[in-house]
Design a protein around this motif. Structure first.
Motif, mmCIF file in Angstrom:
data_model
loop_
_atom_site.group_PDB
_atom_site.id
_atom_site.type_symbol
_atom_site.label_atom_id
_atom_site.label_comp_id
_atom_site.label_asym_id
_atom_site.label_seq_id
_atom_site.Cartn_x
_atom_site.Cartn_y
_atom_site.Cartn_z
ATOM 1 N N TRP A 134 -20.726 -30.659 -27.464
ATOM 2 C CA TRP A 134 -20.775 -32.015 -27.976
ATOM 3 C C TRP A 134 -19.389 -32.570 -28.276
ATOM 4 N N SER A 135 -18.554 -31.765 -28.891
ATOM 5 C CA SER A 135 -17.283 -32.263 -29.377
ATOM 6 C C SER A 135 -16.253 -32.488 -28.282
ATOM 7 N N THR A 136 -16.299 -31.696 -27.211
ATOM 8 C CA THR A 136 -15.286 -31.776 -26.158
ATOM 9 C C THR A 136 -15.805 -32.334 -24.845
ATOM 10 N N LEU A 137 -17.100 -32.432 -24.674
ATOM 11 C CA LEU A 137 -17.761 -32.868 -23.452
ATOM 12 C C LEU A 137 -17.618 -31.869 -22.312
ATOM 13 N N ALA A 138 -17.171 -30.659 -22.620
ATOM 14 C CA ALA A 138 -17.159 -29.616 -21.601
ATOM 15 C C ALA A 138 -18.588 -29.323 -21.162
ATOM 16 N N THR A 139 -18.786 -29.135 -19.864
ATOM 17 C CA THR A 139 -20.122 -28.895 -19.318
ATOM 18 C C THR A 139 -20.139 -27.650 -18.451
ATOM 19 N N TYR A 140 -21.320 -27.104 -18.278
ATOM 20 C CA TYR A 140 -21.518 -25.917 -17.465
ATOM 21 C C TYR A 140 -22.905 -26.001 -16.864
ATOM 22 N N TYR A 141 -23.017 -25.710 -15.559
ATOM 23 C CA TYR A 141 -24.273 -25.870 -14.847
ATOM 24 C C TYR A 141 -24.663 -24.613 -14.100
ATOM 25 N N ALA A 142 -25.958 -24.413 -13.987
ATOM 26 C CA ALA A 142 -26.464 -23.374 -13.111
ATOM 27 C C ALA A 142 -26.177 -23.739 -11.656
ATOM 28 N N ASP A 143 -25.968 -22.721 -10.827
ATOM 29 C CA ASP A 143 -25.665 -22.972 -9.425
ATOM 30 C C ASP A 143 -26.760 -23.779 -8.730
ATOM 31 N N SER A 144 -27.988 -23.604 -9.155
ATOM 32 C CA SER A 144 -29.106 -24.254 -8.498
ATOM 33 C C SER A 144 -29.112 -25.774 -8.658
ATOM 34 N N VAL A 145 -28.376 -26.284 -9.643
ATOM 35 C CA VAL A 145 -28.394 -27.722 -9.897
ATOM 36 C C VAL A 145 -27.024 -28.367 -9.770
ATOM 37 N N LYS A 146 -25.980 -27.591 -9.529
ATOM 38 C CA LYS A 146 -24.642 -28.162 -9.403
ATOM 39 C C LYS A 146 -24.599 -29.214 -8.302
ATOM 40 N N GLY A 147 -23.978 -30.335 -8.611
ATOM 41 C CA GLY A 147 -23.880 -31.424 -7.669
ATOM 42 C C GLY A 147 -25.065 -32.361 -7.677
ATOM 43 N N ARG A 148 -26.154 -31.967 -8.329
ATOM 44 C CA ARG A 148 -27.347 -32.800 -8.395
ATOM 45 C C ARG A 148 -27.657 -33.276 -9.809
ATOM 46 N N PHE A 149 -27.406 -32.432 -10.803
ATOM 47 C CA PHE A 149 -27.716 -32.761 -12.194
ATOM 48 C C PHE A 149 -26.423 -33.001 -12.964
ATOM 49 N N THR A 150 -26.465 -33.910 -13.913
ATOM 50 C CA THR A 150 -25.312 -34.219 -14.740
ATOM 51 C C THR A 150 -25.744 -34.343 -16.190
ATOM 52 N N ILE A 151 -25.043 -33.643 -17.058
ATOM 53 C CA ILE A 151 -25.302 -33.720 -18.495
ATOM 54 C C ILE A 151 -24.247 -34.607 -19.141
ATOM 55 N N SER A 152 -24.688 -35.469 -20.026
ATOM 56 C CA SER A 152 -23.781 -36.344 -20.749
ATOM 57 C C SER A 152 -24.305 -36.545 -22.161
#
Length: 123
Positions: free
Chosen positions: A53-71
């Motif tokens: 929350w504080s830095t907006l750093a994100t991490y994604y599973a390989d199965s959704v990279k490039g398709r899903f975005t967290i904000s």
């Protein structure tokens, strides 16, 4: 302590998009890591992605990279999961979870959970 409520699930055709919301009550997400998991009946709960929350750093599973975005939206105290190019295999109940630790993908490390929202992707 923070309490989570998911919304935004529904039925969508393959290739379509949805945006899920995870709203916090009780307190803000400040200081938390917030993650999305998904689960189908009889299967293990699967990590989708997370955001600090504080830095907006994100991490994604390989199965959704490039398709899903967290904000996040600080004013609304809400975390979003933008899902695009949806596939039938994305069908699941999606949960948001929060913790004050630093682990990302292990659901056992999260101590606050929402009740889930159903996402169904049709062929």
């Amino acid at each position: 302590q923070v309490q989570l409520v998911e919304s935004g699930g529904g039925l969508v055709q393959a290739g379509g998009s949805l945006r899920l919301s995870c709203a916090a009550s009780g307190r803000t997400f400040s200081g938390y890591n917030v993650a999305w998991f998904r689960q189908v009946p009889g299967k293990e709960r699967e990590f989708v992605g997370g955001i600090r929350w504080s830095t907006l750093a994100t991490y994604y599973a390989d199965s959704v990279k490039g398709r899903f975005t967290i904000s996040r939206d600080s004013a609304r105290n809400t975390v979003y999961l933008r899902m695009t190019s949806l596939k039938p295999e994305d069908t699941a109940v999606y949960y948001c979870a929060a913790q004050t630790g630093v682990s990302w993908s292990d659901p056992r490390r999260y101590d606050r959970w929402g009740q889930g929202t159903q996402v169904t992707v049709s062929s």
